[in-house]
Every structure is written in C-alpha cells, then in structure tokens.
Write an enzyme that holds these catalytic residues in place. Structure first.
Site, PDB file in Angstrom:
ATOM      1  N   TYR A  60       0.848  -1.200   0.000  1.00  0.00           N
ATOM      2  CA  TYR A  60       0.000   0.000   0.000  1.00  0.00           C
ATOM      3  C   TYR A  60       0.878   1.242   0.000  1.00  0.00           C
ATOM      4  O   TYR A  60       1.872   1.305   0.727  1.00  0.00           O
ATOM      5  CB  TYR A  60      -0.880   0.035   1.256  1.00  0.00           C
ATOM      6  CG  TYR A  60      -2.328  -0.216   0.920  1.00  0.00           C
ATOM      7  CD1 TYR A  60      -2.994   0.610   0.019  1.00  0.00           C
ATOM      8  CD2 TYR A  60      -3.022  -1.265   1.493  1.00  0.00           C
ATOM      9  CE1 TYR A  60      -4.324   0.379  -0.305  1.00  0.00           C
ATOM     10  CE2 TYR A  60      -4.348  -1.508   1.182  1.00  0.00           C
ATOM     11  CZ  TYR A  60      -5.000  -0.679   0.278  1.00  0.00           C
ATOM     12  OH  TYR A  60      -6.297  -0.914  -0.042  1.00  0.00           O
ATOM     13  N   GLU A  62      -0.627   4.823  -0.460  1.00  0.00           N
ATOM     14  CA  GLU A  62      -1.453   6.011  -0.722  1.00  0.00           C
ATOM     15  C   GLU A  62      -0.623   7.262  -0.499  1.00  0.00           C
ATOM     16  O   GLU A  62       0.131   7.375   0.474  1.00  0.00           O
ATOM     17  CB  GLU A  62      -2.685   6.003   0.178  1.00  0.00           C
ATOM     18  CG  GLU A  62      -3.686   4.965  -0.290  1.00  0.00           C
ATOM     19  CD  GLU A  62      -4.943   4.902   0.564  1.00  0.00           C
ATOM     20  OE1 GLU A  62      -5.167   5.813   1.374  1.00  0.00           O
ATOM     21  OE2 GLU A  62      -5.698   3.930   0.411  1.00  0.00           O
ATOM     22  N   ASP A 206      -6.561  13.243 -25.286  1.00  0.00           N
ATOM     23  CA  ASP A 206      -6.547  11.822 -24.916  1.00  0.00           C
ATOM     24  C   ASP A 206      -5.755  11.106 -26.005  1.00  0.00           C
ATOM     25  O   ASP A 206      -6.253  10.868 -27.108  1.00  0.00           O
ATOM     26  CB  ASP A 206      -7.984  11.294 -24.841  1.00  0.00           C
ATOM     27  CG  ASP A 206      -8.039   9.823 -24.445  1.00  0.00           C
ATOM     28  OD1 ASP A 206      -7.004   9.142 -24.550  1.00  0.00           O
ATOM     29  OD2 ASP A 206      -9.121   9.353 -24.048  1.00  0.00           O
ATOM     30  N   THR A 232      -3.408   5.787 -22.035  1.00  0.00           N
ATOM     31  CA  THR A 232      -3.208   4.445 -21.507  1.00  0.00           C
ATOM     32  C   THR A 232      -1.772   4.042 -21.826  1.00  0.00           C
ATOM     33  O   THR A 232      -1.055   4.763 -22.524  1.00  0.00           O
ATOM     34  CB  THR A 232      -4.183   3.438 -22.141  1.00  0.00           C
ATOM     35  OG1 THR A 232      -4.057   3.515 -23.561  1.00  0.00           O
ATOM     36  CG2 THR A 232      -5.617   3.717 -21.732  1.00  0.00           C
ATOM     37  N   LYS A 235      -1.608   0.205 -25.430  1.00  0.00           N
ATOM     38  CA  LYS A 235      -2.016   0.090 -26.845  1.00  0.00           C
ATOM     39  C   LYS A 235      -0.753   0.163 -27.702  1.00  0.00           C
ATOM     40  O   LYS A 235       0.074  -0.741 -27.611  1.00  0.00           O
ATOM     41  CB  LYS A 235      -3.044   1.173 -27.161  1.00  0.00           C
ATOM     42  CG  LYS A 235      -4.313   1.021 -26.298  1.00  0.00           C
ATOM     43  CD  LYS A 235      -5.369   2.048 -26.613  1.00  0.00           C
ATOM     44  CE  LYS A 235      -6.657   1.772 -25.877  1.00  0.00           C
ATOM     45  NZ  LYS A 235      -6.838   2.572 -24.669  1.00  0.00           N
ATOM     46  N   ARG A 241      -1.604  -2.917 -18.922  1.00  0.00           N
ATOM     47  CA  ARG A 241      -2.895  -2.231 -19.071  1.00  0.00           C
ATOM     48  C   ARG A 241      -3.032  -1.222 -17.929  1.00  0.00           C
ATOM     49  O   ARG A 241      -3.241  -1.606 -16.776  1.00  0.00           O
ATOM     50  CB  ARG A 241      -4.039  -3.240 -19.008  1.00  0.00           C
ATOM     51  CG  ARG A 241      -4.037  -4.236 -20.139  1.00  0.00           C
ATOM     52  CD  ARG A 241      -5.212  -5.134 -20.018  1.00  0.00           C
ATOM     53  NE  ARG A 241      -6.423  -4.337 -20.061  1.00  0.00           N
ATOM     54  CZ  ARG A 241      -6.976  -3.875 -21.178  1.00  0.00           C
ATOM     55  NH1 ARG A 241      -6.442  -4.147 -22.337  1.00  0.00           N
ATOM     56  NH2 ARG A 241      -8.065  -3.153 -21.132  1.00  0.00           N
TER      57      ARG A 241
HETATM   58  N1  DSN Z   1     -11.525   0.287 -25.012  1.00  0.00           N
HETATM   59  C1  DSN Z   1     -10.492   1.013 -25.710  1.00  0.00           C
HETATM   60  C2  DSN Z   1     -10.471   0.718 -27.162  1.00  0.00           C
HETATM   61  O1  DSN Z   1     -10.700  -0.428 -27.521  1.00  0.00           O
HETATM   62  O2  DSN Z   1     -10.207   1.594 -27.950  1.00  0.00           O
HETATM   63  C3  DSN Z   1     -10.591   2.449 -25.468  1.00  0.00           C
HETATM   64  O3  DSN Z   1     -10.517   2.661 -24.101  1.00  0.00           O
END
Ligand code: DSN
Length: 421
Positions: A60, A62, A206, A232, A235, A241
């Site tokens: 933990y 925080e 984003d 994120t 990707k 993730r």
């Molecule tokens: N779920 C993602 C996607 O497939 O593009 C976006 O957050």
C-alpha cells in the site's frame, strides 16, 4: 535482445488453482493461434509482466513519493519516481502522474481537476470515433458535466474542425477534448489549441491510442499544445494495461489531488513498476522501428481493402488503425466479427460515423496493427491477412469460407510466434 516464445506460467498457479491456471493456459494458446487485430491490444514484454507479477502488488502506498500515508514505502517511492521521470523524458513533459489505474481514470481525474461538476465539455462523439469518457450520456463524463459532441465530416470522414470551432463558439465549453478511439487520421492539436484559446477553454488531449506513435515522433505531438494529456499504456505504447497523465507544471497540484485522494485510493505499485519499464523500452531505437512498421502494416492493409472493393472510412489511415465500413455490404459488424473469429482472426465490431445500425450490431469493424507487428509481421503478412478478411466478408458463405481458411491463419501464426523481448 533475446526473444522468448510465450510459455505457460510456472507451477504455483497450476497447483493452487487449476481452474484459473487452465484459463490462463487457454488464453496463451488463443493468443498464439489467433491473429490479433484489436487496435487497442498488444503483447507486453516479459519485463513488463514480471513487474506486474512482482511483490510490489502487496504494498500500500497512498500518497506520492516522499509523502505517503503508509510506512515502508522507500522502494516503491523509487519505482514511482523512476516512472514519473521516464514518462516526462519520453514525452518531453513538465509533469506526470503515473497512478491512474486506466485511461478512464486518467480522463476522470483531469476533468475533476479542471472543471466543476456542471461545467461544459466539448468532446468527440463516441459514434464518430470518440471515447465514452469524452461526454457520453451513459458515462460519468456525460452525467456530471454538460456534454457537447463534435464529429467527422460525412463526405470525407476527416475530423470536422469547422464544426469544432462552431460548437465551441456557440457552447462556450470549459474544456475541449481532442483524441479518439476509432479515428484513423492525424489529429491537428495546434488547431484544437487555437479553438480552445478563442473561447477560453482548457485543451485536454486523450492520446491513449497513439501514445506509442507520439513517443516515436510519428504523430504530431500534443505536449506543446495541451494543458492536460491522458493516456493508456498498453495500446501502441505496449506496456501494462493502465493509464497516466501529463500536464503543464502549474496543474501538478490539482491533478495529484484529483487522482489521490480525489478518485483513487492505493496506487497499484506493481503496475506502476511495469509502466516505468514500458517507458524505458519506448526510448529504445527498436521501439521507434517497431512503430514505423505498425504504420506501414496499417497502410498496406487499408490499401489492400480499398483495392479489393471494401470501404475504409476516410479512404485510408495515417496511424495504426482503420475502420471498415460494411454498411453497403448487407451485413453488420457483429456478423463480420463472428465470421472472422471462426477463422481465428480477432477484430471488434465498431459503429461507423453516421451509422444506421445500433452499437450492438454496428455498421463496421475496427482493425489495428500493433499486435501483429509485435509478432514480427511485415507488409506481406499484413496484406495476406487483409486478403483473407476480404475473402471471408465477400464470400457467398462467409462461415464456410472462414472455416476453410482457419488452418492457413494458424499456419501464419506459427510462422510468427508471439514472443516477448
Ligand atoms: N476500449 C479502448 C479501445 O478499444 O479503444 C478504449 O478505451
């Protein structure tokens, strides 16, 4: 750099929980035997996964490095400081927060930091390629805030910047969100900045889908223009993730407070360690070469689809993904997804701009190249896959054609085993 083929995990899990072990083993087989074309998925490295599976999961922490609510944080402090420093270096940013558990939390923290509930958000419509968190009515972003949506031009499929400006002038939003989940063209962040400045709005980007391309200098950089950037890590960036935020230094305190204690409790230190590893990997020349190939593969596939008579929204791609518009073909994206699955080709159904079908049926499919490129596939394999997709979708009996192609797809997968560096 060593390449190691995926292997089943070691025996602790097998002994402790054979059911979960069995599912994990089956997923390893599925990943090996299927062509993965979901644009938001990728294969992370063993180093990333070892970090995710490390003892840091037990801690933990925080708070933030040097100011925690728990003792014993000296080593996780080091981990988080490294992750922050690497995120800033990789993207040339003044400030990073690496605690958001995922992209939605990154987006939520930015909105919480920047505007009050009831404030106005101008974002890209989900039905035109945006994301749920950009103001969709079923999401917190459309519930807590007044949301207005822009989209793409019906004729060209390109972002309609004139509409963005018109809506900004009419609606006077507090924040404008640039970025998408299903848009295949470059985004002109300077144009968005100009519009935001004209109406006195914050600009939030984003970059979740294109973060890897941006890190490699292959997509226009949002950092000089955006007040806040959410992303994120899994990707095109090929990490675990998760999510993170970049911002101008003057917003550091409000973003930190919005993430913790605003919307999250204990940060996931094992995932933060994995993010640090991924940021380091993304600084390597091999990562930049990989991103070049991601683009080349996507371009080759889009061209092949068009040559064979399928409609690609906007007529092509500048990034890692494309949307196939199947609305003129008499079947839905859902059906196409199921047929392709029967050939071991994994895609997702996706609404296309101005879709007449429901999201559950969808008029198209989304196709992306990050994962096949991580397997080492180049243009020849990408075009072969595109060719199989066309053969299935244009067949009189798609299910039978898919079944007959399955062994060829598996053969290609054998040629390009999923491996980690
Ligand atoms: N779920 C993602 C996607 O497939 O593009 C976006 O957050």
């Amino acid at each position: 750099m060593k390449n190691t083929t995926f292997e089943p995990p070691v025996s602790h899990l097998a002994e402790a929980d054979p059911e979960i072990y069995g599912a994990v083993e089956s997923e390893i087989r599925r990943q090996n035997e299927n062509v993965e074309l979901i644009a938001s998925e990728n294969y992370s490295s063993f180093a990333v996964r070892e970090s995710c599976g490390s003892v840091l999961t037990d801690k933990y922490a925080e708070g933030y490095p040097g100011r925690r609510w728990y003792g014993g944080c000296e080593w996780v402090d080091e981990v988080e400081k490294l992750a922050i420093a690497r995120a800033c270096k990789l993207f040339g940013a003044e400030y990073a927060n690496v605690q958001p558990h995922a992209g939605s939390q990154a987006n939520m923290a930015i909105l919480m930091a920047a505007i009050r509930p009831g404030g106005k958000v101008l974002g890209m419509s989900l039905s035109h390629g945006g994301h749920l968190t950009h103001g969709h009515k079923r999401n917190f972003s459309g519930d807590l805030y007044q949301a207005v949506s822009y989209g793409v031009d019906e004729q060209t499929g390109f972002l309609d910047y004139r509409q963005v400006r018109r809506l900004a002038e009419q609606e006077n939003p507090d924040i404008i969100i640039a970025g998408a989940s299903a848009y295949s063209r470059k985004i002109d962040f300077g144009h968005f900045r100009d519009i935001a400045d004209q109406v006195g709005a914050y600009l939030m980007v984003d970059m979740a889908h294109i973060a890897g391309l941006i890190a490699a200098g292959l997509h226009p950089d949002p950092v000089p223009y955006a007040d806040f950037i959410a992303s994120t890590t899994h990707k095109t960036l090929r990490g675990p993730r998760s999510g993170f935020i970049l911002a101008r230094r003057k917003y550091a305190e409000s973003i930190d407070a919005a993430v913790f204690p605003g919307i999250q409790g204990g940060p996931l230190m094992h995932v933060i360690a994995a993010k640090a590893v991924a940021f380091k990997e993304a600084m390597s020349p091999a990562f930049a070469d990989y991103q070049v190939q991601v683009l080349a593969n996507a371009d080759a596939m889009a061209r092949h689809f068009i040559e064979r008579g399928l409609r690609v929204v906007s007529g092509g791609t500048d990034n890692h993904l494309m949307l196939l518009d199947l609305s003129g073909n008499g079947f839905s994206g859902r059906e196409a997804t199921e047929w392709l699955a029967a050939a071991n080709i994994t895609v997702n159904k996706n609404v296309i701009p101005f879709d007449k079908r429901s999201p559950a049926e969808a008029g198209g499919i989304r196709i992306g190249t990050p994962a096949i490129t991580s397997r080492g596939m180049k243009e020849k394999a990408a075009v072969q896959i595109a060719d199989w997709i066309v053969e299935i979708l244009m067949s009189k009996d798609p299910e039978e054609t898919a079944g007959s192609l399955r062994s060829k797809v598996k053969g290609l997968c054998d040629e390009f085993p999923v491996h980690c560096c």
